[in-house]
Design a protein around this motif. Structure first.
Motif, short mmCIF file in Angstrom:
data_model
loop_
_atom_site.label_atom_id
_atom_site.label_comp_id
_atom_site.label_asym_id
_atom_site.label_seq_id
_atom_site.Cartn_x
_atom_site.Cartn_y
_atom_site.Cartn_z
N LYS A 138 44.07 51.31 39.20
CA LYS A 138 44.98 51.95 40.16
C LYS A 138 45.95 52.83 39.38
O LYS A 138 46.47 53.92 39.99
CB LYS A 138 45.73 50.71 40.64
N VAL A 139 46.38 52.44 38.23
CA VAL A 139 47.33 53.50 37.40
C VAL A 139 46.69 54.66 37.03
O VAL A 139 47.23 55.92 37.16
CB VAL A 139 47.90 52.45 36.22
N GLN A 140 45.28 54.54 36.65
CA GLN A 140 44.62 55.78 36.62
C GLN A 140 44.78 56.97 37.79
O GLN A 140 44.45 57.87 37.67
CB GLN A 140 43.09 55.49 35.93
N GLN A 141 44.48 56.08 38.83
CA GLN A 141 44.40 56.87 40.24
C GLN A 141 45.58 57.88 40.19
O GLN A 141 45.68 58.73 40.78
CB GLN A 141 44.18 56.11 41.38
N ILE A 142 46.64 57.03 39.88
CA ILE A 142 48.08 57.80 40.08
C ILE A 142 48.10 58.98 39.10
O ILE A 142 48.73 59.85 39.33
CB ILE A 142 49.24 56.61 39.81
N SER A 143 47.85 58.59 37.93
CA SER A 143 47.78 59.85 36.77
C SER A 143 46.72 60.90 37.18
O SER A 143 46.91 61.82 37.00
CB SER A 143 47.35 59.25 35.72
N ASP A 144 45.40 60.49 37.67
CA ASP A 144 44.63 61.54 38.20
C ASP A 144 45.23 62.40 39.23
O ASP A 144 45.36 63.61 39.13
CB ASP A 144 43.30 60.94 38.64
N LYS A 145 45.93 62.03 40.17
CA LYS A 145 46.59 62.59 41.21
C LYS A 145 47.67 63.45 40.46
O LYS A 145 47.96 64.93 40.80
CB LYS A 145 47.15 61.90 42.31
#
Length: 154
Positions: A137-144
């Protein structure tokens, strides 16, 4: 762990108490200001300085306080890669780290008292990011964030 702490003039007294408390707990603490409650200090630059030093590897985590904690959270969150969490209870502070790997904890000096703030800081600093499902989930935030940063000149 190296910590940074900062505030505006509205939260100077809380910042000072928390700085002393974190030192008592055995942490190395860098004070980013402000230096008194008499001079009006705009919180964005203090928040930017703490966030920049986290991203630059000079400190590991930060504690930011202003009147409500909202302004410093918004300002710090403008620095790419930073996750700042506004917390006024110990459960949220724990989850800020365990679920979100937040590098910065923010609080409002006009919202909570110093003893609760100390408890929140202690829980936040003792909590670690375990990875697992939360890492995805944290990676999804970073990707965005990275998607929005493409082509942006800084």
């Amino acid at each position: 762990m190296k910590l940074g702490i900062g505030s505006d003039h509205n939260a100077f007294d809380m910042k000072e108490s928390l700085r002393e408390y974190m030192i008592e707990l055995g942490y190395e603490v860098q004070d980013y200001g402000c230096q008194d409650s008499c001079s009006e200090v705009d919180y964005p630059q203090v928040a930017f300085d703490v966030a920049d030093d986290i991203m630059g590897g000079k400190i590991d985590r930060g504690i930011l306080v202003c009147g409500t904690g909202i302004g410093v959270a918004i300002a710090a969150g403008k620095v790419p890669g930073i996750r700042a969490a506004l917390c006024h209870d110990t459960y949220s502070a724990e989850r800020a780290q365990k679920s979100n790997n937040a590098q910065i904890l923010t609080m409002g000096a006009k919202v909570i008292g110093i003893e609760l703030a100390k408890q929140i800081v202690k829980v936040y600093l003792e909590s670690e990011f375990p990875g697992g499902n939360s890492a995805r989930k944290v990676q999804q935030i970073s990707d965005k964030e990275n998607e929005y940063m493409k082509g942006v000149r800084i």
